[in-house]
Enzyme design. Sequence first.
Site, PDB file in Angstrom:
ATOM      1  N   ARG A  46      90.043 135.108 -44.915  1.00 43.72           N
ATOM      2  CA  ARG A  46      89.408 135.203 -43.593  1.00 43.72           C
ATOM      3  C   ARG A  46      87.892 135.018 -43.709  1.00 43.72           C
ATOM      4  NH1 ARG A  46      90.952 140.370 -40.115  1.00 43.72           N
ATOM      5  NH2 ARG A  46      89.433 141.334 -41.505  1.00 43.72           N
ATOM      6  N   LYS A  48      85.237 136.605 -38.006  1.00 41.78           N
ATOM      7  CA  LYS A  48      84.617 137.927 -38.175  1.00 41.78           C
ATOM      8  C   LYS A  48      83.115 137.743 -38.439  1.00 41.78           C
ATOM      9  CE  LYS A  48      85.837 142.405 -40.136  1.00 41.78           C
ATOM     10  NZ  LYS A  48      85.850 143.137 -38.886  1.00 41.78           N
ATOM     11  N   GLU A  94      91.637 142.021 -27.145  1.00 45.62           N
ATOM     12  CA  GLU A  94      91.590 143.039 -28.192  1.00 45.62           C
ATOM     13  C   GLU A  94      90.456 144.016 -27.926  1.00 45.62           C
ATOM     14  OE1 GLU A  94      90.448 141.943 -32.180  1.00 45.62           O
ATOM     15  OE2 GLU A  94      89.134 140.344 -31.481  1.00 45.62           O
TER      16      GLU A  94
HETATM   17  N1  PLP Z   1      89.591 143.059 -34.285  1.00 39.12           N
HETATM   18  C1  PLP Z   1      88.298 143.292 -34.494  1.00 39.12           C
HETATM   19  C2  PLP Z   1      87.315 142.861 -33.462  1.00 39.12           C
HETATM   20  C3  PLP Z   1      87.877 143.936 -35.672  1.00 39.12           C
HETATM   21  O1  PLP Z   1      86.584 144.177 -35.888  1.00 39.12           O
HETATM   22  C4  PLP Z   1      88.837 144.329 -36.606  1.00 39.12           C
HETATM   23  C5  PLP Z   1      88.433 144.974 -37.854  1.00 39.12           C
HETATM   24  O2  PLP Z   1      88.411 144.421 -38.892  1.00 39.12           O
HETATM   25  C6  PLP Z   1      90.181 144.073 -36.338  1.00 39.12           C
HETATM   26  C7  PLP Z   1      90.521 143.440 -35.172  1.00 39.12           C
HETATM   27  C8  PLP Z   1      91.247 144.484 -37.317  1.00 39.12           C
HETATM   28  O3  PLP Z   1      91.329 143.604 -38.388  1.00 39.12           O
HETATM   29  P1  PLP Z   1      91.868 144.089 -39.800  1.00 39.12           P
HETATM   30  O4  PLP Z   1      93.179 144.705 -39.563  1.00 39.12           O
HETATM   31  O5  PLP Z   1      91.950 142.870 -40.608  1.00 39.12           O
HETATM   32  O6  PLP Z   1      90.873 145.076 -40.303  1.00 39.12           O
HETATM   33  C1  COI Z   2      87.300 147.073 -39.999  1.00 43.92           C
HETATM   34  O1  COI Z   2      88.231 147.643 -39.448  1.00 43.92           O
HETATM   35  O2  COI Z   2      87.261 146.905 -41.217  1.00 43.92           O
HETATM   36  C2  COI Z   2      86.183 146.567 -39.246  1.00 43.92           C
HETATM   37  O3  COI Z   2      85.521 145.685 -39.722  1.00 43.92           O
HETATM   38  C3  COI Z   2      85.832 147.178 -37.983  1.00 43.92           C
HETATM   39  C4  COI Z   2      84.394 147.519 -38.017  1.00 43.92           C
HETATM   40  C5  COI Z   2      83.662 146.796 -36.988  1.00 43.92           C
HETATM   41  C6  COI Z   2      84.174 148.972 -38.033  1.00 43.92           C
END
Ligand code: PLP
Ligand code: COI
Length: 344
Positions: A80, A184, A220
Amino acid sequence: MANIDWNKLTFSYTKTNTILKTTFKDGAWTPVESLTDDYLSLSSYAGALHYAIECFEGLKAFRGKDGRIRLFRPEENAKRLIRSAQYLGIEAPSVEMFVDICKKAVLENEDFLPPYEVSGASLYLRPTLIGSNPQLGVQSSKESTFLLLCSPVGAYVGGALDAVDVVIARNYDRAAPNGSGAFKVGGNYACSLRSLNIAHEQGYKAVLYLDPATKTHIDEFNSSNFFAIKGNSYITPKSDSILPSITNMSLETVAAHLGMTVERRPVPVEELSTFEEVGECGTAVVITPVHKLVDKPFLESDEETVYTYGDGQCGPKSLKLYNYIKAIQRGEIEDEFGWIVYVD
Ligand code: PLP
Ligand code: COI
């Protein structure tokens, strides 16, 4: 071991032993350095500081029941980050290099890895990639610096599995249609701050955004994905403007494995009244159940529609999913999907 009250950890900064750093310049990455100082020496003209040429990741390291240290799906974070870096037009570490640096960071900061007994705590890794060469014009940075930060953390808000109240702010978006929502990049979080600050002042823990093009479907949360439970179904939005969450992807697999039907599809706002359980999912929030979901045409006004889920506790299906994923991360059950990377 560091002198930390592991049971009192929140999702916040703790100074650890080292930050790892490497810079891509002149076609190659410099040798990885271990910095003991948190403060960087960086050109004031670095693209990251002016044009938000920055992307990051978040993943966790866990001490397992057997004492071994586990990373949860780090290759997915590496992939990612590569996609986010491509979006910004900057160089990112390879998957192999990313995972090696994660392992090195955990080993150098093992003092800060919470013990197995404290189930809600982990060592959060924050891989960060910035455009670092001096520049003035708007263009992708030629030089990028990769940093691996870490900090011991507890629950993102309240205690693990505490239900939260959240708000839909229809007059704000975190990302544009055809914009950066699926990557991200730090800019997305900057764009969420105004609505998040207002929501916090009103007592909400998170903002839930709708699809920015039509405002008819759920997208989201500001820092997590959305999921809902209806009957035996795990439902989560399909949208081009949301981050592909690794936690959500894993929950879909676990839900299917537990015999649930997985529906990844556009989720119309009207469907909110039909759900039995609603939650946030992500690395930081793990699963955070939603109690009240308030839909406001204008965040600043009093007009609202309120949806209530459960009685303030985590719903049974969400809890089952939470327990399953935590058990894999903590080495309590077999890693049947091959998600764990051992550090030692
Ligand atoms: N959506 C957003 C905007 C986020 O910042 C995060 C955090 O990482 C997620 C979703 C969840 O992603 P992940 O499960 O890969 O941490
Ligand atoms: C995560 O869940 O790892 C994120 O990056 C969310 C963060 C903005 C606190």
